[in-house]
Design an enzyme around this catalytic site. Structure first.
Site, mmCIF file in Angstrom:
data_model
loop_
_atom_site.group_PDB
_atom_site.id
_atom_site.type_symbol
_atom_site.label_atom_id
_atom_site.label_comp_id
_atom_site.label_asym_id
_atom_site.label_seq_id
_atom_site.Cartn_x
_atom_site.Cartn_y
_atom_site.Cartn_z
ATOM 1 N N ASP A 1 4.203 -74.481 -7.440
ATOM 2 C CA ASP A 1 3.709 -73.115 -7.433
ATOM 3 C C ASP A 1 2.237 -73.170 -7.894
ATOM 4 O OD1 ASP A 1 3.661 -70.226 -7.783
ATOM 5 O OD2 ASP A 1 3.829 -70.625 -9.929
ATOM 6 N N ASP B 1 -0.074 -69.947 -9.303
ATOM 7 C CA ASP B 1 -0.431 -69.067 -10.422
ATOM 8 C C ASP B 1 0.525 -69.236 -11.599
ATOM 9 O OD1 ASP B 1 -2.675 -67.391 -9.356
ATOM 10 O OD2 ASP B 1 -1.184 -66.941 -7.834
HETATM 11 O O1 C5P Z 1 1.207 -68.523 -7.072
HETATM 12 P P1 C5P Z 1 2.355 -67.601 -7.419
HETATM 13 O O2 C5P Z 1 3.458 -67.700 -6.421
HETATM 14 O O3 C5P Z 1 2.805 -67.794 -8.813
HETATM 15 O O4 C5P Z 1 1.716 -66.104 -7.309
HETATM 16 C C1 C5P Z 1 2.421 -64.952 -7.563
HETATM 17 C C2 C5P Z 1 2.032 -64.310 -8.857
HETATM 18 O O5 C5P Z 1 1.003 -63.348 -8.657
HETATM 19 C C3 C5P Z 1 3.222 -63.533 -9.386
HETATM 20 O O6 C5P Z 1 3.743 -64.158 -10.519
HETATM 21 C C4 C5P Z 1 2.722 -62.112 -9.687
HETATM 22 O O7 C5P Z 1 2.953 -61.727 -11.017
HETATM 23 C C5 C5P Z 1 1.248 -62.157 -9.405
HETATM 24 N N1 C5P Z 1 0.791 -60.999 -8.629
HETATM 25 C C6 C5P Z 1 -0.331 -60.304 -9.034
HETATM 26 N N2 C5P Z 1 -0.785 -59.223 -8.306
HETATM 27 C C7 C5P Z 1 -0.159 -58.850 -7.177
HETATM 28 C C8 C5P Z 1 0.974 -59.546 -6.735
HETATM 29 C C9 C5P Z 1 1.417 -60.632 -7.504
HETATM 30 O O8 C5P Z 1 -0.919 -60.669 -10.069
HETATM 31 N N3 C5P Z 1 -0.620 -57.828 -6.480
HETATM 32 MG MG MG Z 2 3.639 -68.529 -10.525
#
Ligand code: C5P
Ligand code: MG
Length: 286
Positions: free
Chosen positions: A38, A40
């Site tokens: 993954d 983030d």
């Molecule tokens: O790379 P990863 O799959 O972890 O990215 C998803 C993350 O981005 C989620 O954990 C979510 O909390 C975050 N997110 C965000 N803003 C959004 C959608 C998802 O910060 N609009």
């Molecule tokens: Mg993540």
């Protein structure tokens, strides 16, 4: 065999089983291994000096190119949907529609902001994003040993690629699947490319390119890195997994989520902002 496993941040439901898997990974060596990670809050830090670090989405949300009003709306979405995303008392099925809603609304808002392709690098430079401590050892070890690294992210592909690029570790052994921005001919953001990847559909259903895993069919040893329960399905596309080691970063609501994480991940790293344990295992295996 891996001194880093003694760190106070490490939790294992079955340490003997973990040792056995690590020995088998070592036996298979570099030629048998592939890493699926993954992005983030797994490869990047969750916090620094008591402050939350941004996700790839947050980097855009907080940037100067977003209007005051747009920023407020994006923040409201985060405050409403993030607690649902990580709620330990709700099922994945229950969370699914909320996740689709969050990503769709956020992507629509961003698409109304006149973001330029050429803005991305500056946004990343001006943000507080940080890769986890030890990231250079992690990326370089995999590159030097020709171990493929598949980054499977529900974040924003253009942003995360820029982060890795700026850190000087975007090596040719890396493949990224994520949400990519769609720019018009003049370089203005007009939307996001399909399929939409959110926290809980990181599996075969969004991998059009199953060719990737087919090419790697001899790499039957898999190291998976994640921070969410949704990350556990990222290796579903690998046909014949022989030895599977799952490492989960438990960043938030640690006490409440501990049980669930230790039931699902082989190794759980609680509030550990480093890649020390992963690097220690790779050093032993490669
Ligand atoms: O790379 P990863 O799959 O972890 O990215 C998803 C993350 O981005 C989620 O954990 C979510 O909390 C975050 N997110 C965000 N803003 C959004 C959608 C998802 O910060 N609009
Ligand atoms: Mg993540």
């Amino acid at each position: 065999m891996v001194p880093e496993l003694e760190k106070a941040t490490v939790r294992m439901k079955n340490p003997e089983q973990v040792k056995k898997i690590i020995s088998l990974l070592r036996k298979g060596g570099a030629g048998r291994l592939q890493v699926i990670s993954d992005f983030d809050m797994t490869l990047t830090r969750f916090g620094f000096n008591g402050q939350r670090c941004p996700t790839s989405h947050n980097i855009i949300d907080n940037s100067r190119v977003i209007s005051e009003e747009g920023r407020k709306k994006l923040k409201d979405l985060l405050h409403y949907y993030y607690p649902i995303e990580i709620d330990p008392y709700r099922t994945v099925e229950d969370k699914l529609p909320y996740m689709v809603e969050w990503w769709t609304k956020a992507h629509n808002l961003l698409s109304q902001q006149r973001i330029l392709k050429s803005d991305i690098a500056q946004m990343v430079k001006e943000s507080d994003v940080m890769l986890r401590d030890g990231f250079n050892i992690f990326f370089d070890q995999l590159h030097q040993n020709k171990v493929p690294l598949f980054i499977f992210s529900a974040g924003v592909g253009d942003v995360l690629e820029e982060i890795i690029h700026l850190a000087g570790v975007f090596h040719p052994n890396i493949q990224v699947v994520s949400n990519y921005m769609d720019f018009d001919d003049t370089g203005v953001l007009q939307g996001f490319k399909a399929p939409l990847i959110h926290t809980y559909n990181k599996n075969n259903t969004v991998l059009k390119n199953t060719e990737y895993f087919q090419q790697l069919c001899t790499r039957t040893n898999v190291l998976l890195l994640g921070d969410s329960m949704g990350d556990l399905s990222m290796a579903d596309g690998v046909a014949d997994v022989e030895n599977f080691l799952r490492i989960g970063f438990l960043n938030d609501r640690v006490e409440e989520q501990r049980r669930k994480y230790t039931e699902s991940y082989d190794i759980v790293l609680e509030k550990d902002e480093t890649l020390d344990v992963v690097n220690g295992i790779l050093k032993f295996v490669l």
